[in-house]
Design a protein around this motif. Structure first.
Motif, short mmCIF file in Angstrom:
data_model
loop_
_atom_site.label_atom_id
_atom_site.label_comp_id
_atom_site.label_asym_id
_atom_site.label_seq_id
_atom_site.Cartn_x
_atom_site.Cartn_y
_atom_site.Cartn_z
N ASP A 134 0.84 -1.20 0.00
CA ASP A 134 0.00 0.00 0.00
C ASP A 134 0.87 1.24 0.00
O ASP A 134 1.39 1.66 1.03
CB ASP A 134 -0.92 -0.02 1.23
CG ASP A 134 -1.82 1.20 1.27
OD1 ASP A 134 -1.76 2.04 0.35
OD2 ASP A 134 -2.61 1.31 2.23
N ASP A 136 -0.38 4.07 -1.64
CA ASP A 136 -1.23 5.16 -2.09
C ASP A 136 -1.46 6.17 -0.97
O ASP A 136 -1.08 5.96 0.17
CB ASP A 136 -2.56 4.62 -2.63
CG ASP A 136 -3.33 3.88 -1.56
OD1 ASP A 136 -3.68 4.51 -0.55
OD2 ASP A 136 -3.58 2.68 -1.74
N HIS A 138 -4.24 7.23 0.35
CA HIS A 138 -5.39 7.08 1.23
C HIS A 138 -4.91 6.57 2.59
O HIS A 138 -4.29 5.51 2.67
CB HIS A 138 -6.41 6.12 0.63
CG HIS A 138 -7.76 6.24 1.26
ND1 HIS A 138 -8.01 5.81 2.55
CD2 HIS A 138 -8.92 6.76 0.80
CE1 HIS A 138 -9.27 6.05 2.85
NE2 HIS A 138 -9.84 6.64 1.81
N THR A 141 -6.91 3.07 3.72
CA THR A 141 -7.32 2.07 2.73
C THR A 141 -6.20 1.81 1.74
O THR A 141 -5.44 2.73 1.41
CB THR A 141 -8.56 2.60 1.96
OG1 THR A 141 -9.67 2.64 2.86
CG2 THR A 141 -8.91 1.73 0.78
N ASN A 142 -6.10 0.57 1.29
CA ASN A 142 -5.25 0.26 0.14
C ASN A 142 -6.14 0.31 -1.10
O ASN A 142 -7.04 -0.50 -1.27
CB ASN A 142 -4.61 -1.13 0.30
CG ASN A 142 -3.72 -1.47 -0.88
OD1 ASN A 142 -3.77 -0.84 -1.93
ND2 ASN A 142 -2.89 -2.48 -0.71
CA LIG Z 1 -3.31 3.70 1.59
#
Ligand SMILES: [Ca+2]
Length: 207
Positions: A134, A136, A138, A141-142
């Motif tokens: 992950d 990203d 966010h 959340t992934n």
């Molecule tokens: Ca994330």
């Protein structure tokens, strides 16, 4: 015209020849039996997977080797919606950073004569994310995992374009963000559109 070549490193590559120019394809998606699995690990996206003659991802390491040096590369995307309408988009700068910089994406200078919208601008500067890494933006959340893993391998944020999403379009109630999709499909629009095929390719810049 499709041409298949082997790189000096022995990587078999699909090149799309248009008007005498040879584009190196790094993502090809279309209906085939069976469709390629794009829910893949960091290692798979690093090395590449699939068949150059069918659906495939060339591999982030190959993309970095190709575009991460001094030579500037351009990006072209060709996409078709479920009604068979085609759009193309071009960006004058496309570069993928090395693995220790998480294959960070640089995509800039959208060509305004493109017919496909510039959803990729939203992904500019983002790290690559897979179901097992992950990277990203966010916080909780992934993005490669949400919607049942339908965002798959991607550069950085939840949304907007989803060219590695599933091609199973049998459920009309699925939102376009849950399958292979692009937004905006038409330059100047805002709509999120399901795709039946997409090809992403690069070529050395001439300027
Ligand atoms: Ca994330």
């Amino acid at each position: 015209m499709k041409v298949f070549v082997s790189s000096p490193a022995g990587v078999r590559v699909y090149c799309e020849v248009q008007e005498g120019q040879s584009w190196t394809v790094f993502l090809a998606r279309h209906h085939q039996t069976p469709n390629e699995n794009f829910t893949r690990s960091w290692q798979d996206y690093k090395k590449g997977f699939g068949d150059p003659e069918g659906e495939h991802w060339l591999g982030n390491e190959n993309l970095h080797t190709l575009t991460g040096g001094e030579t500037r590369y351009r990006l072209r995307v060709e996409a078709t919606n479920l009604q068979g309408e085609q759009r193309y988009g071009e960006w004058r700068v496309f570069r993928v950073a090395p693995e220790d910089n998480r294959y960070r994406l640089t995509v800039q200078q959208y060509n305004s004569s493109s017919t496909l919208g510039d959803g990729l601008n939203y992904h500019n500067g983002q790290s690559f994310t897979t179901v097992d890494r992950d990277h990203d933006t966010h916080p909780s959340t992934n993005c490669a995992v949400v919607h049942g893993g339908r965002w798959r391998g991607r550069w950085g944020v939840c949304g907007l374009v989803n060219p590695t999403g599933p091609l199973d379009l049998s459920d009309p109630h699925q939102g376009p963000w849950e399958v292979m999709s692009w937004v905006p499909f038409t330059r100047g629009d805002s709509g999120w559109v399901k795709l039946s095929s997409v090809t992403m390719m690069v070529i050395k810049s001439e300027d």
